[in-house]
Design an enzyme around this catalytic site. Sequence first.
Site, PDB file in Angstrom:
ATOM      1  N   HIS A 108      -9.501  -7.149  -8.119  1.00  0.00           N
ATOM      2  CA  HIS A 108      -9.344  -8.241  -7.161  1.00  0.00           C
ATOM      3  C   HIS A 108      -9.952  -9.539  -7.675  1.00  0.00           C
ATOM      4  O   HIS A 108      -9.458 -10.628  -7.372  1.00  0.00           O
ATOM      5  CB  HIS A 108      -9.988  -7.859  -5.827  1.00  0.00           C
ATOM      6  CG  HIS A 108      -9.209  -6.846  -5.054  1.00  0.00           C
ATOM      7  ND1 HIS A 108      -9.543  -6.459  -3.776  1.00  0.00           N
ATOM      8  CD2 HIS A 108      -8.107  -6.119  -5.377  1.00  0.00           C
ATOM      9  CE1 HIS A 108      -8.686  -5.544  -3.348  1.00  0.00           C
ATOM     10  NE2 HIS A 108      -7.809  -5.321  -4.309  1.00  0.00           N
ATOM     11  N   ASP A 109     -11.011  -9.430  -8.452  1.00  0.00           N
ATOM     12  CA  ASP A 109     -11.653 -10.619  -8.997  1.00  0.00           C
ATOM     13  C   ASP A 109     -10.728 -11.345  -9.969  1.00  0.00           C
ATOM     14  O   ASP A 109     -10.738 -12.581 -10.055  1.00  0.00           O
ATOM     15  CB  ASP A 109     -12.947 -10.212  -9.716  1.00  0.00           C
ATOM     16  CG  ASP A 109     -13.831 -11.394 -10.071  1.00  0.00           C
ATOM     17  OD1 ASP A 109     -13.721 -12.440  -9.402  1.00  0.00           O
ATOM     18  OD2 ASP A 109     -14.633 -11.271 -11.007  1.00  0.00           O
ATOM     19  N   ASP A 187     -15.720 -13.829 -12.435  1.00  0.00           N
ATOM     20  CA  ASP A 187     -16.597 -14.880 -11.914  1.00  0.00           C
ATOM     21  C   ASP A 187     -16.949 -14.687 -10.444  1.00  0.00           C
ATOM     22  O   ASP A 187     -17.431 -15.616  -9.797  1.00  0.00           O
ATOM     23  CB  ASP A 187     -15.950 -16.254 -12.116  1.00  0.00           C
ATOM     24  CG  ASP A 187     -14.583 -16.363 -11.436  1.00  0.00           C
ATOM     25  OD1 ASP A 187     -14.126 -15.373 -10.826  1.00  0.00           O
ATOM     26  OD2 ASP A 187     -13.951 -17.438 -11.516  1.00  0.00           O
ATOM     27  N   HIS A 351      -5.467   3.802  -9.159  1.00  0.00           N
ATOM     28  CA  HIS A 351      -5.068   4.224  -7.817  1.00  0.00           C
ATOM     29  C   HIS A 351      -5.021   5.739  -7.679  1.00  0.00           C
ATOM     30  O   HIS A 351      -5.137   6.267  -6.576  1.00  0.00           O
ATOM     31  CB  HIS A 351      -3.707   3.619  -7.466  1.00  0.00           C
ATOM     32  CG  HIS A 351      -3.776   2.147  -7.145  1.00  0.00           C
ATOM     33  ND1 HIS A 351      -2.660   1.347  -7.030  1.00  0.00           N
ATOM     34  CD2 HIS A 351      -4.837   1.340  -6.902  1.00  0.00           C
ATOM     35  CE1 HIS A 351      -3.035   0.109  -6.733  1.00  0.00           C
ATOM     36  NE2 HIS A 351      -4.342   0.084  -6.659  1.00  0.00           N
TER      37      HIS A 351
END
Length: 587
Positions: A108-109, A187, A351
């Site tokens: 996700h980052d 980040d 997943h």
Amino acid sequence: MRFLCKVIILVVICVKNVLTACDTSTPYRTFDGSCNNLQNPSWGMANTPYGRLLAADYGDGIITPRRSRTGVELPSARLLSLRLFNEQTIFDPRSTLVNMQFGQIVAHDMGLRASSSDPVCCQNGRLVTSPNRRCYSIPVLPNDPVLGAGGIQCLDLVRTLNTCDVNGGNCGGKQAQQLNAATSFLDLSLVYGNSAQQNAQLRSFVGGRMKVENRNGTDWPPRHPQSNSACTLNLATDTCYLTGDERSNITPELTILHIVFLREHNRIAQQLCKLRPLWNDEKVFQEARRINIAQYQHIVYYEWLPYFLSPDQMVQRGLLGRTRDYVNDYSSLINPTALNSHANGAFRYFHSAILGSLSLHQESRAYAGALNINDHMFNPTVLERNDGYSMLTRGMTTQPMGRNDLSFDAEIKHFLFRFRDRFGTDLKALDIQRSRDHGIAGYNAFRQYCGLGRFSRWEDFTGLRGPMDIQLLNSLYRTVDDVDLTVAEFFERHLPGTQAGPTYHCILMEQFLRTRRGDRFFFENGNTPGAFTPSQLNEIRKASMARLLCDNSPNVAQMQPRAFQQVINGNPLVSCRTLPALDVRFW
């Protein structure tokens, strides 16, 4: 994923004129990732296209989803999920569930599928009569053993916004490239946001801290101002959090890790305020953010990735530093942009490690029950009730994750997001369909890219799996070139010392090499303004997942030193106070 299309259009237009006057003297990253590379300021920036290892493979060469080499549609993604992937619950005997959950944080980052006010394509399991051009629903056959019983005819999927969409659907003869709404860098944009405007909504602007709400003596993220649309609330008192990433409320354990890094920022900021009383809010905020990101990067490269990619192979490829001082391997020639084949192909390999049952554990690590993952999707209320946060934190550092293999938990294969209807959807089928939407080339093309040799006949696949599996592939796909990357990567045997087959390993190695060496602000780079001192580097290298969980989880007093791995004789539960901890006095 409710981004306004007009906002994305404006951002993309701005990128074309981006920042010819970057601040070369600042030690701090921008929030949107711009100006990391001073020669190419938009590299890695939010709301820019994903990168490519191979040219996109579209049905029409420009924008339509990938098709068979024979020109016909590829087999239904749902059919492939049913026929090729089983539903056994097979555990990884070495690792804990937080290993998988941390992988979702990293994913996700680095990537967020750009979207707008998405059209409805598949309503109540039925195709809409006049589908939007962005609709790409997954067909479900009448004899589907689970969904067929409910009369489900399709699974909903809307195509990712791409460079053609922002030009009103006109591609101008160029291949469509999907937009990544997140920065490509490691980040912690999921904590701080992907723009200065988003970050401003999350900060308290007092003492360098992020906004929190204190309830019962514990700090929580602020409540989401649009909770009813961002979450699925059962009661008016249910909780929905506002964070730097709209996906933070998906599952309780994902939410926990969001909260961990939020609390860690405020914990560091509070210590810096005491140590440096003359620093203003902005200075404290930026230093706390920089330390938080550095600890996170250290955990990613030195604690988490080695389990999957092998520390020896990471050293050989330059992903791990060979020195305890500065590594200084940044190169302005390396583009850190998140690769489409990584973010929307190979990295979805994790997943298979998701479990549908989340264990609760007491402080002794005694089992205390479990939650069904789908009962708490987009509703993290359980964290604030009955010590749920601590029970689940202990649970995901005790419960083994699923093995990375062909097995998928039934809860995510048939019932994912089942609050929407009786059955829900199929994560594996969505992964396959999304890769086609993005024009990600087939498995064979990536084998060739990785120097593994291209398959020319079905018999070549027997080096990966047994004859029965190859017969099954042959019965579903028309040609060897048709096989999806998101299917065949699961058929590969793991390389020795790794948790990945050779093609998957190749793509991840390439991505994380670019992510490290293409990041001017990577924590081990000493050639930037305000780089960490050698003493500060030593403190950052004390960071561990175990200590982060300890410092930011009330009522958790003990943890195994290697939280990603099972509690065993060589990795016993110890008092949190005995774990190495960063000392801010060096700042």
